[in-house]
Design an enzyme around this catalytic site. Structure first.
Site, short mmCIF file in Angstrom:
data_model
loop_
_atom_site.label_atom_id
_atom_site.label_comp_id
_atom_site.label_asym_id
_atom_site.label_seq_id
_atom_site.Cartn_x
_atom_site.Cartn_y
_atom_site.Cartn_z
CG HIS A 184 -1.69 -1.22 1.48
ND1 HIS A 184 -2.93 -1.48 0.97
CD2 HIS A 184 -1.33 -2.32 2.19
CE1 HIS A 184 -3.33 -2.68 1.35
NE2 HIS A 184 -2.38 -3.22 2.10
CE LYS B 18 12.70 19.34 -11.93
NZ LYS B 18 11.42 19.01 -11.52
CB SER C 160 14.46 21.86 -15.55
OG SER C 160 13.75 23.07 -15.63
CD GLU D 1 9.22 11.90 -15.57
OE1 GLU D 1 8.25 12.61 -15.28
OE2 GLU D 1 10.36 12.37 -15.76
#
Ligand code: ARG
Length: 462
Positions: A158, A285, A279, A292
Site C-alpha cells: 500500500h 533539476k 530543466s 517516465e
C-alpha cells in the site's frame, strides 16, 4: 489517374488517386520485404519442382527476386503507392527486371496467404529479438542482486513501509517477471510454427502444390491445416502485442519505482547523468525522463493491443481488408518495446543505489513490528495476541517518537514478561531480512538460490 493495376482486368476506370493513397500500405509494410521475397523464392522453387511452372521460369524468378532483394537493400528500388503493398510492389519490381516469367509467380497463391506467411515470419523474428533483449536485462538485474544480497531496504505494501527486505530480493522479484515475459514470448514463437502459404485466397488451390516443401524451406514446423482459418488468423500478432504489453507493464512498474526512488524524499537511487535530463528553467533539476517515457509508452503499446483486438472482433471469415490495420500496431509495439527494454537496461545498469538511504529507510515506519510479534509467538504467545500487544507497543512508540529498538528493557518487560535482552538482536533490520529464510524469502541464502536458479535458467536457454 493511376497506373494500370496488377488486378486491373475487370475494371474500366483507374483507381481514384485518393483511394490509392488511402488503400495503400507500402509506406509501412515495406518492412516485410525480406520475408515477402523469401516466401516468394520458396513458392517459385516449389512451383518449379512440382512442374506447375517450368524449371527455367522458376530459376529466372528466383534469380530476379534475389536481384530485387539487393535493389531494396541498397536503396535503388522505388516503391509505388499505386502498387498498394509490399507484395505487389515486389512483383512489380520483379516484372521490371525479368519480364514475362514474373507473371507466373502468383500462380497457386493469393495475397491473402502471402501476407499471412510474411507476417508470421516477421513476428517470429521480432519475438526472437525481444527474447534476446530480455535475457540481457535479466543478466543485468541478477548481477545487481548478487552485489546486494545484504543491502537492506524497506519493502512496501500500500506504499506504506511494511517489512525490511534487501535490494537483491527486490531485483530478483523483477527477474521472475522477466522470466515469465520470456515464456510468453516463447509461446508467441511457438504459435508461429504453422505455415499459411498455399492456402490461396481462402479455399486452397487447384494445383498440385507441396506445402510441406515450402513450410520446411521457410523454417516452419508444418503447414496450417485449414485454409480458411489460415488467411483469417491474426492470433499470432495479438500474442506478440500482448506479450509486449506485459513486458511494458513490468518495465513501467519498475520505472515508477525509479521515479519515486530518485526523489529527494526517497533518495534510494541516483541515475547516471547520461541517462537523465535537465530543466530549461530550474537549474538544479535532474529528471528521470527515460523512466517516465517508458511508463508513458506503456499506454501506447496497450493501445496497439486494444486497437488490434477491436479491429478483429467483428470480422467474418475469411480475409478482410481491415486486417491490413494489424501491421502498424505490430510494428509500433515492436519498436516501442524494443527501444524501451534497451533504454531501461542501460538506465538500470548505470544507476547507483544509495545503500545508506535504503538502510535508513528500513529503520523508520516500524518495519520490524512483525518481528516483535514473531518473537513473542515463538515464546508461546498466540500470534493474534502478540499482534495486539505489538500494536499497542507501536502506538506507544509513535506517541513517544521512538523506534522499536529504542524501547527500554523495562518498558518491554512492562508490556510482556516474555521479552528479554535478545529482543534487540531479533528486531535489528538486518536480522529481520536474514531471518526470513523460508523458500522464496529475502534471506541472503534464499536470494542466492534465486540467483543460482536464474543462472541455470539462462544457461538452459542458449
Ligand atoms: N496489404 C494487404 C494486407 O496487409 C495484403 C492482402 C491484401 N489482400 C487483398 N485481397 N486485398 O492485409
Amino acid at each position: 489517374m493511376s497506373d494500370k493495376k496488377l488486378w486491373g482486368g475487370r475494371f474500366t476506370k483507374s483507381t481514384n488517386a485518393a483511394v490509392d493513397d488511402f488503400n495503400s500500405s507500402i509506406r509501412f509494410d515495406q518492412r516485410l520485404y525480406y520475408f515477402d521475397i523469401m516466401g516468394s523464392i520458396a513458392h517459385a522453387e516449389m512451383l518449379g519442382k512440382q512442374n506447375i511452372i517450368s524449371s527455367e521460369d522458376a530459376e529466372k524468378i528466383v534469380n530476379g527476386l534475389n536481384e530485387v532483394m539487393k535493389d531494396i537493400e541498397n536503396g535503388t528500388a522505388e516503391f509505388d503507392i499505386s502498387a498498394e503493398d509490399i507484395h505487389m510492389n515486389v512483383e512489380k519490381l520483379l516484372t521490371e527486371r525479368i519480364g514475362e516469367p514474373a507473371k507466373k509467380l502468383h500462380t497457386a497463391r493469393s495475397r491473402n496467404d502471402q501476407v499471412a506467411v510474411d507476417s508470421k515470419m516477421y513476428t517470429k523474428d521480432i519475438a526472437g529479438k525481444i527474447k534476446k533483449q530480455l535475457v540481457e536485462l535479466i543478466a543485468v538485474f541478477t548481477k545487481i542482486a548478487q552485489e546486494n544480497l545484504y543491502t537492506i531496504m524497506p519493502g512496501y505494501t500500500h506504499m506504506q513501509k511494511a517489512q525490511p527486505v534487501t535490494l537483491a530480493f527486490h531485483m530478483m522479484a523483477y527477474v521472475e517477471m522477466f522470466k515469465r515475459d520470456i515464456h510468453r514470448i516463447e509461446n508467441t514463437i511457438e504459435n508461429c510454427s504453422q505455415m499459411p502459404l498455399g492456402s490461396g485466397a481462402l479455399a486452397g488451390v487447384t494445383y498440385n502444390i507441396d506445402r510441406d516443401y515450402t513450410a520446411k524451406k521457410l523454417g516452419f514446423a508444418e503447414p496450417t491445416l485449414n485454409a480458411m482459418d489460415s488467411v483469417s488468423d491474426r492470433d499470432f500478432v495479438l500474442d506478440f502485442i500482448y506479450s509486449a504489453s506485459v513486458v511494458m507493464m513490468h518495465l513501467s512498474r519498475f520505472s515508477e519505482e525509479v521515479i519515486l526512488w530518485s526523489t529527494d524524499e526517497f533518495g534510494f537511487i541516483v541515475l547516471d547523468d547520461a541517462y537523465s535530463t535537465g530543466s530549461s528553467i530550474m537549474p538544479q533539476k535532474k529528471n528521470p525522463d527515460v523512466a517516465e517515457l517508458i511508463r508513458g509508452k506503456t499506454g501506447r503499446v496497450y493501445g496497439d493491443l486494444m486497437g488490434t483486438l477491436a479491429m478483429m472482433k467483428g470480422l467474418p471469415l475469411a480475409y478482410n481488408k481491415d486486417m491490413q490495420e494489424d501491421k502498424e500496431s505490430l510494428f509500433d509495439a515492436y519498436d516501442t518495446v524494443s527501444s524501451c527494454i534497451f533504454m531501461f537496461t542501460k538506465m538500470i545498469e548505470t544507476a547507483k543505489f544509495n545503500k545508506d538511504n535504503m538502510a535508513q529507510g528500513a529503520e523508520g515506519g516500524y518495519t520490524n513490528a512483525t518481528d516483535v510479534a514473531d518473537y513473542l509467538a515463538k515464546k508461546g504467545v498466540p500470534f493474534r495476541s502478540a499482534h495486539e500487544i505489538v500494536g499497542k507497543l507501536v502506538l506507544f512508540c509513535i506517541e513517544n517518537n521512538i523506534t522499536l529498538s529504542q524501547v527500554s528493557m523495562e518498558q518491554y518487560k512492562q508490556i510482556s514478561e516474555h521479552f528479554a535482552e535478545d529482543i534487540y538482536e531479533a528486531i535489528n533490520t538486518v536480522n529481520c531480512a536474514k531471518q526470513r529464510k523460508s523458500y522464496g524469502g529475502p534471506a541472503p541464502e534464499s536470494v542466492q538460490k534465486m540467483i543460482d536458479a536464474t543462472e541455470k535458467y539462462l544457461e538452459g536457454l542458449k
